[in-house]
Scaffold this motif. Structure first.
Motif, PDB file in Angstrom:
ATOM      1  N   LEU A   1      26.239   6.782  22.752  1.00 28.77           N
ATOM      2  CA  LEU A   1      26.584   6.770  21.328  1.00 28.77           C
ATOM      3  C   LEU A   1      26.854   5.350  20.842  1.00 28.77           C
ATOM      4  N   THR A   2      27.651   4.584  21.594  1.00 29.24           N
ATOM      5  CA  THR A   2      27.952   3.220  21.155  1.00 29.24           C
ATOM      6  C   THR A   2      26.702   2.344  21.167  1.00 29.24           C
ATOM      7  N   MET A   3      25.856   2.526  22.173  1.00 32.22           N
ATOM      8  CA  MET A   3      24.624   1.732  22.263  1.00 32.22           C
ATOM      9  C   MET A   3      23.727   1.982  21.055  1.00 32.22           C
ATOM     10  N   MET A   4      23.499   3.269  20.729  1.00 29.80           N
ATOM     11  CA  MET A   4      22.597   3.589  19.636  1.00 29.80           C
ATOM     12  C   MET A   4      23.226   3.305  18.273  1.00 29.80           C
ATOM     13  N   ALA A   5      24.561   3.413  18.178  1.00 32.78           N
ATOM     14  CA  ALA A   5      25.224   3.086  16.916  1.00 32.78           C
ATOM     15  C   ALA A   5      24.983   1.630  16.560  1.00 32.78           C
ATOM     16  N   TYR A   6      25.158   0.740  17.529  1.00 30.45           N
ATOM     17  CA  TYR A   6      24.922  -0.678  17.248  1.00 30.45           C
ATOM     18  C   TYR A   6      23.438  -1.000  17.161  1.00 30.45           C
ATOM     19  N   SER A   7      22.619  -0.235  17.833  1.00 29.21           N
ATOM     20  CA  SER A   7      21.171  -0.420  17.671  1.00 29.21           C
ATOM     21  C   SER A   7      20.760  -0.136  16.226  1.00 29.21           C
ATOM     22  N   ALA A   8      21.465   0.822  15.574  1.00 29.69           N
ATOM     23  CA  ALA A   8      21.178   1.116  14.169  1.00 29.69           C
ATOM     24  C   ALA A   8      21.468  -0.095  13.290  1.00 29.69           C
ATOM     25  N   GLY A   9      22.361  -0.957  13.742  1.00 26.64           N
ATOM     26  CA  GLY A   9      22.640  -2.201  13.023  1.00 26.64           C
ATOM     27  C   GLY A   9      21.798  -3.366  13.505  1.00 26.64           C
ATOM     28  N   GLY A  10      20.852  -3.101  14.401  1.00 25.21           N
ATOM     29  CA  GLY A  10      19.957  -4.148  14.890  1.00 25.21           C
ATOM     30  C   GLY A  10      20.543  -5.000  15.992  1.00 25.21           C
ATOM     31  N   LEU A  11      21.531  -4.469  16.728  1.00 29.38           N
ATOM     32  CA  LEU A  11      22.198  -5.273  17.747  1.00 29.38           C
ATOM     33  C   LEU A  11      22.181  -4.555  19.090  1.00 29.38           C
ATOM     34  N   ALA A  12      21.755  -5.262  20.146  1.00 30.63           N
ATOM     35  CA  ALA A  12      21.830  -4.746  21.512  1.00 30.63           C
ATOM     36  C   ALA A  12      23.175  -5.145  22.094  1.00 30.63           C
ATOM     37  N   ILE A  13      23.888  -4.190  22.689  1.00 26.28           N
ATOM     38  CA  ILE A  13      25.257  -4.481  23.155  1.00 26.28           C
ATOM     39  C   ILE A  13      25.398  -4.383  24.668  1.00 26.28           C
ATOM     40  N   GLY A  14      24.271  -4.266  25.399  1.00 29.86           N
ATOM     41  CA  GLY A  14      24.390  -4.316  26.853  1.00 29.86           C
ATOM     42  C   GLY A  14      23.789  -3.164  27.604  1.00 29.86           C
ATOM     43  N   GLY A  15      23.183  -2.206  26.911  1.00 29.41           N
ATOM     44  CA  GLY A  15      22.536  -1.110  27.620  1.00 29.41           C
ATOM     45  C   GLY A  15      23.394   0.130  27.694  1.00 29.41           C
ATOM     46  N   HIS A  16      22.864   1.123  28.394  1.00 31.83           N
ATOM     47  CA  HIS A  16      23.472   2.446  28.464  1.00 31.83           C
ATOM     48  C   HIS A  16      24.441   2.520  29.643  1.00 31.83           C
ATOM     49  N   SER A  17      25.560   1.823  29.504  1.00 35.96           N
ATOM     50  CA  SER A  17      26.566   1.805  30.563  1.00 35.96           C
ATOM     51  C   SER A  17      27.848   1.214  30.001  1.00 35.96           C
ATOM     52  N   VAL A  18      28.980   1.848  30.308  1.00 37.81           N
ATOM     53  CA  VAL A  18      30.271   1.326  29.868  1.00 37.81           C
ATOM     54  C   VAL A  18      30.496  -0.069  30.445  1.00 37.81           C
ATOM     55  N   SER A  19      30.295  -0.204  31.746  1.00 39.15           N
ATOM     56  CA  SER A  19      30.528  -1.489  32.402  1.00 39.15           C
ATOM     57  C   SER A  19      29.590  -2.568  31.880  1.00 39.15           C
TER      58      SER A  19
END
Length: 460
Positions: free
Chosen positions: A365-383
Motif C-alpha cells: 500500500l505505501t509503495m503504490m501510494a507514493y508511486s501514485a505521486g511519481g515517487l519510488a520509495i524502496g520497493g515492496h518491503s518494509v525494511s
C-alpha cells in the motif's frame, strides 16, 4: 530434486521458529481458538440485570475477555507480518540473484563468442602457414577437426611462428581462458539463483501459513466481539452498535510490555452500573476516542439547597505555537497524491504479498501510494523502504512527524530490530494502514507499542 542449501534451511527455520521466538519474549502463541474465551454467559447477563454490583462484575468480565482476545490476535498478527516481511526480503534476494545470473550468462556468451572468433582466426593462420611449407600442420588441421583447444595446443608447440602468429595465438588463448572463467562464474550464479528460488518458495509457504492462521483468528475475533457487544448492550442499555464501536477501539489500546499468562493485553476500563441508553443525537465513538463506560448518575441537589454561585472562569491561556517541523521539507503535491491514493483503498482487504489493485499488504500500500505521486520509495518491503530513507537522510524524529511520513514498527520498537509493518501518518495522531490478515485497509490511531522512534519522509 535439488536439495535446499544452507540459506534455505536457515530461512525455513527462522519462519518456523518465529512464533516460538515470540513466546520466548513473553508473547506466547495461543494454543486454543480465540472463540474459547467468551466472557459471561447469557444466563449470567440476565441474572446481573438490575443488580449494580453483578452488572459491574459482568462488564469487567467482558472487557477482560476482549483484552485477552486482542492480545492473542496481536501475537498471531505480529508473527504473520514478520513472516511476510521475511518473504519480501527473500523475494528481493531472488530478484537480485536472477539479475546476477542473467548478467553472468550474457558475459559468458559474449566471451565464448570472442573465444570462438579468435580461435578460428588462429586456425586460419595455421592453415596458411601449413600451405606455405608444413604438411604436418595441414594434416594436423584435418585430423583435429573442430577441436579448437587441441589445435591451440598444437600451435603452441610450433617454433616457427611469426610475431603476428604469436599475437593471434596469445589472444586466442586469453579469450579461451576468459570464457572458461566466466562459464564457471555463470554456473555459480545459476546455483545461487536456484538456492534463492528454493528459499523464496520455502519462506512463502511458511508465511502464507502464518497469514492463513491470522486470518482465521481474525474471523473468530469478529464473531466473538459481535456476541460480546450484544451482551454489553444488554447490561448497559446502550445500542449494540455503539458498544461494538467501543470494543473495536480497545484493539488500539497499548498492551503492557510483557503480559503474563492469562493477563489482559491492556488495562480494562473500570466497570460501571447500567445507565439509560443514549439519545438519538449521541454520536458513535471514533477509534481515536473510545466511548467511556456509562456510570451511575450523581444525585441531583435538594430543591431546598441554594444554588451555588459559580466562580468566575479564569481567562483561557493563549496556546503556544507548535514547534517548527525539522528535517527535509516534504513536497506537498507528492504527499497529497499518496494520501489520496491510500484513502481510496479504505475497506479493501488485506492480502499477504499484494500491492493492488484491490487488495494490499502494508508495504504494498505505501509503495503504490507514493508511486501514485511519481515517487519510488524502496520497493515492496518494509525494511527496504526504511533502509532507502535512512541512506538518503530522510529519517525524522516521530515528534516531528508530518502527514505523509511513513511510520515503521519493529519487534521491540528498535530501529535496529526486525521491521515488520509500515503505515502512512495522516496527522492528528491518525494513520492509514493495511493492517494484517483479516483486517481491511483502515484509519486508526497511531499505535505506540513496537513503533520505531523515527519516521521516514520519502518526498523530502
Amino acid at each position: 530434486m535439488r536439495r535446499p542449501g544452507r540459506r534455505v534451511i536457515g530461512a525455513v527455520t527462522l519462519v518456523t521458529a518465529l512464533v516460538l521466538a515470540l513466546g520466548a519474549a513473553g508473547l506466547q502463541r495461543p494454543t486454543t481458538a480465540l472463540a474459547a474465551p467468551s466472557g459471561p454467559s447469557w444466563d449470567d447477563v440476565q441474572e446481573a440485570k438490575g443488580d449494580v454490583e453483578a452488572t459491574e462484575i459482568a462488564i469487567a468480565r467482558i472487557l477482560d475477555t476482549v483484552a485477552e482476545v486482542n492480545a492473542e490476535f496481536e501475537q498471531l498478527r505480529t508473527a504473520a507480518l514478520m513472516a511476510g516481511e521475511e518473504h519480501q526480503q527473500a523475494t528481493i534476494a531472488l530478484d537480485e540473484a536472477e539479475t546476477t545470473m542473467q548478467s553472468a550468462d550474457r558475459r559468458r556468451d559474449a566471451a565464448l563468442e570472442r573465444a570462438s572468433a579468435s580461435g578460428q582466426q588462429a586456425a586460419q593462420l595455421a592453415a596458411l602457414l601449413a600451405r606455405a611449407g608444413s604438411g604436418d600442420i595441414t594434416m594436423a588441421l584435418i585430423v583435429s577437426g573442430d577441436d579448437a583447444d587441441d589445435l591451440l595446443y598444437r600451435l603452441g608447440t610450433m617454433s616457427a611462428l611469426s610475431a603476428r602468429t604469436d599475437a593471434v595465438l596469445a589472444r586466442a588463448l586469453r579469450d579461451r581462458n576468459v570464457a572458461d572463467s566466466l562459464s564457471d562464474q555463470a554456473a555459480v550464479a545459476r546455483d545461487a539463483h536456484a538456492d534463492a528460488v528454493a528459499e523464496a518458495e520455502a519462506v512463502y509457504a511458511a508465511a502464507a501459513d502464518a497469514a492463513q492462521q491470522a486470518e482465521a483468528q481474525a474471523a473468530q475475533q469478529r464473531a466473538l466481539l459481535d456476541e460480546l457487544s450484544v451482551k454489553l448492550a444488554t447490561l448497559t442499555g446502550r445500542s449494540a452498535a455503539l458498544e461494538r464501536a467501543y470494543l473495536d477501539s480497545l484493539e488500539h489500546a497499548e498492551p503492557p510490555s510483557n503480559p503474563g499468562p492469562g493477563q489482559p493485553s491492556q488495562p480494562s476500563p473500570s466497570p460501571s452500573a447500567p445507565a439509560p441508553g443514549p439519545s438519538p443525537s449521541t454520536p458513535a465513538p471514533t477509534p481515536s476516542q473510545p466511548t467511556p463506560r456509562p456510570s451511575t448518575p450523581a444525585p441531583a441537589p435538594s430543591p431546598s439547597s441554594p444554588a451555588p454561585t459559580p466562580a468566575p472562569s479564569p481567562p483561557a491561556p493563549t496556546p503556544s505555537p507548535p514547534p517548527a517541523a525539522s528535517g527535509p521539507t516534504p513536497k506537498p503535491a507528492i504527499v497529497t497524491a499518496a494520501i489520496a491514493f491510500a484513502r481510496a483503498q479504505l475497506g479493501e482487504p488485506y492480502q499477504y504479498g499484494a500491492s493492488g489493485p484491490n487488495s494490499w499488504d502494508c508495504s504494498g500500500l505505501t509503495m503504490m501510494a507514493y508511486s501514485a505521486g511519481g515517487l519510488a520509495i524502496g520497493g515492496h518491503s518494509v525494511s527496504a523502504q526504511y533502509n532507502r530513507a535512512a541512506s538518503r537522510g530522510l529519517l525524522v524524529s516521530y515528534s516531528q512527524a508530518l502527514p505523509g511520513d511513513l511510520i515503521f514498527y519493529s519487534y521491540g520498537g528498535s530501529a535496529s530490530g526486525s521491521k515488520y509493518h509500515v503505515t502512512i501518518y495522516l496527522g492528528n495522531g491518525q494513520m492509514i494502514e493495511a493492517p494484517s490478515p483479516g483486517k481491511p485497509v483502515r484509519i486508526v490511531p497511531v499505535r505506540t507499542y513496537d513503533r520505531i522512534p523515527v519516521v521516514a519522509r520519502p518526498s523530502g
